[in-house]
Design an enzyme around this catalytic site. Structure first.
Site, PDB file in Angstrom:
ATOM      1  N   ASP A  54      14.268  -5.885   3.119  1.00  0.00           N
ATOM      2  CA  ASP A  54      13.096  -5.065   3.493  1.00  0.00           C
ATOM      3  C   ASP A  54      12.945  -4.732   4.984  1.00  0.00           C
ATOM      4  O   ASP A  54      13.144  -5.602   5.839  1.00  0.00           O
ATOM      5  CB  ASP A  54      11.795  -5.800   3.146  1.00  0.00           C
ATOM      6  CG  ASP A  54      11.784  -6.432   1.792  1.00  0.00           C
ATOM      7  OD1 ASP A  54      12.770  -6.326   1.059  1.00  0.00           O
ATOM      8  OD2 ASP A  54      10.764  -7.059   1.472  1.00  0.00           O
ATOM      9  N   GLU A 236       4.942  -6.595  -4.710  1.00  0.00           N
ATOM     10  CA  GLU A 236       5.459  -6.973  -3.395  1.00  0.00           C
ATOM     11  C   GLU A 236       5.114  -5.874  -2.382  1.00  0.00           C
ATOM     12  O   GLU A 236       4.826  -4.733  -2.751  1.00  0.00           O
ATOM     13  CB  GLU A 236       6.981  -7.158  -3.451  1.00  0.00           C
ATOM     14  CG  GLU A 236       7.412  -8.247  -4.434  1.00  0.00           C
ATOM     15  CD  GLU A 236       8.909  -8.546  -4.451  1.00  0.00           C
ATOM     16  OE1 GLU A 236       9.264  -9.717  -4.468  1.00  0.00           O
ATOM     17  OE2 GLU A 236       9.723  -7.603  -4.448  1.00  0.00           O
TER      18      GLU A 236
END
Ligand code: FRU
Length: 516
Positions: A54, A236
């Protein structure tokens, strides 16, 4: 066969293989430059080496766009998470910086955000030198291994030298865990109306909102999503922000939630909600599930804080947890999407989120002369290009019934199909190149296209050495996917699958310059 004969045969066979390989057009075989390994993206961000996932801590400060990212410096698979760091002045060229945050006794450093605390509310800096504050999740591996459920907590760190060095707050964690297993990915923003810092956080498969005056003490103010949206997996990487509606003064709140698994084409994907935020919680009357990008490879994306032009700029991780750790690269693994500018477009009674490459990218695109390519019903035209693997292909058309194939001399191809009757767009990578590293990779990905304009609209395709990003109608319908062809694609086949002639108007294949 004697041992010697066997050896000779093996020698001949293996040298034939090497010979064949060395003739293949791959990056490695065509240039010796830095960042020239096979599949190395040439205009997308990748770490120099090892594992990345990420994007984190995306904040602008003093002329610099910071990009932190989930990073494991010891391997090309996921492991103890650090925050890697890179900076850019234009969102196109990147400088690699030393690792910003290392795991400590509270755990690995998971995803999170960063803000410029310009009024020094935290007291970490001074009025003259306000701090950058990073807010992230601690993941306590021992806790997880011991079978506990309280192993994720939230911590903060600050920097007084514009991100070069970071000091962790002595009283971490700032939010302890109340027994929620997946409790992570804080995204913080300053909320003008309530004069407070607001944190969006995910807890299992819903979101929570917290408020703070100093970034250290946080109070839970609301929650969202227990019975709204897609719930095929864990929630998330939330992101909450206000966005303007194109061609109007109207503004709406948008909430991003990445979900894994449960994406529309399998595995990881990012859904969004359009609604309102009152300083305490987010609300929406949205019923449909909405996806930021229908391709399989755009995950955990969030937006820049403190963007100087007031733009909302997004970057996503160009991979999928289904196979992200198995893709065929060796030195590094995975890339980020190109930075994309977000907006909202009124469509019918609702709004669509638009994401489209930032305009700065134009400066690295060597334009070609535009031409009109006319293809009669049922026929096809092939356009060859030696820079297809680093290209920005564009045209406009009125047709909603055609197929585009990117093909190499081995017969490998990625096939894009616009289907008028089904109101669907397909991205087929079943025969696009290497795909046997994981069973889900060779897929046909589908995207509904319910409302393309009657008139002419744009199709734009960015291709780098291991990815394709398709933007239809200037970012209204978007698909991002990884590709691993065994040789460069060199042909674009434009197929007319309709019963009328098609003009691919202003067709051009711009050459995108390398950024490294
Ligand atoms: C999303 C994610 C986050 C987490 C991080 C760990 O891809 O699972 O929820 O913080 O990756 O690396």
């Amino acid at each position: 066969m004697t041992a010697l004969m066997l050896f000779m045969v093996l020698l001949v066979v293996s040298s034939a293989c090497i010979d064949k390989d060395s003739k293949q057009k791959t990056l490695e075989n065509t240039t010796q430059e830095y960042y020239a390994e096979t599949y190395r993206p040439q205009f997308h961000f990748t770490p120099e080496e090892k594992w990345m996932n990420d994007p984190n801590g995306m904040v602008y400060n003093k002329g610099v766009y910071h990009l932190f990212y989930q990073y494991y410096p010891d391997s090309i698979v996921w492991g103890p998470m650090h925050w890697g760091h890179a900076t850019s002045e234009d969102l196109v060229h990147w400088n690699h910086k030393p690792i910003a945050l290392y795991p400590d006794k509270l755990g690995y450093i998971f995803s999170g955000s960063a803000v410029l605390d310009k009024d020094n509310t935290s007291g970490f800096g001074t009025d003259e030198n306000p701090p950058l504050v990073a807010i992230y999740t601690y993941h306590d591996m021992d806790g997880e291994k011991a079978g506990r459920t309280d192993y994720q907590t939230q911590g903060i760190a600050y920097s007084l030298d514009n991100g070069d060095t970071w000091t962790k707050y002595a009283d971490n964690p700032v939010i302890g865990n109340t027994d929620i297993k997946d409790f992570r990915d804080p995204k913080v923003m300053w909320h003008e109306d309530s004069q407070a810092w607001i944190m969006s956080l995910v807890a299992g498969d819903y979101a929570q909102f917290y408020s703070s005056q100093d970034l250290k003490t946080w109070k839970l103010t609301g929650e969202f999503g227990k019975d709204v949206g897609a719930h095929g997996g864990v929630w998330e990487c939330p992101d909450l922000f206000k966005l303007e509606v194109e061609d109007s003064e109207e503004e709406k709140w948008v909430l991003f939630i990445s979900i894994n698994p449960g994406g529309p084409n399998g595995g990881s994907s990012t859904q969004y909600f359009i609604g309102d935020f009152d300083g305490k919680t987010f609300t929406t009357d949205q019923v449909a599930h909405k996806w930021l990008d229908w391709g399989t490879d755009n995950y955990a994306g969030v937006t820049y804080s403190n963007e100087p032009n007031g733009d909302r700029i997004f970057i996503g991780w160009m991979s999928n947890w289904l196979y992200g750790q198995e893709t065929p690269t060796e030195k590094w693994r995975s890339a980020m999407t190109v930075p994309r500018k977000l907006s909202l477009r009124k469509v019918g009674n609702g709004y669509d989120l638009i994401n489209y490459p930032v305009s700065n990218i134009e400066k690295i695109i060597k334009k070609e002369e535009k031409k009109n390519v006319t293809v009669v019903a049922g026929e096809k035209e092939t356009v060859s290009s030696d820079h297809l693997m680093q290209s920005d292909l564009r045209f406009t058309t009125q047709s909603k019934d055609f197929r585009i194939k990117f093909r190499n001399s081995l017969g490998e191809e990625v096939v894009l199909s616009m289907l008028e009757e089904e109101k669907e767009f397909l991205l087929d990578r079943t025969n696009s190149g290497k795909s046997d590293f994981q069973e889900d990779f060779a897929s046909v990905q589908k995207m509904p296209i319910p409302s393309l304009p009657e008139e002419t609209y744009e199709v734009r395709i960015l291709m780098d050495h291991s990815s394709i990003e398709v933007f239809i109608n200037e970012g209204q319908y978007v698909m991002t996917a990884q590709l691993f062809p065994n040789e460069f694609y060199t042909d674009v086949v434009l197929e007319n699958t309709s019963e009328r002639g098609i003009v691919f108007k202003d067709f051009e294949i711009g050459e995108v310059q390398r950024i490294w």
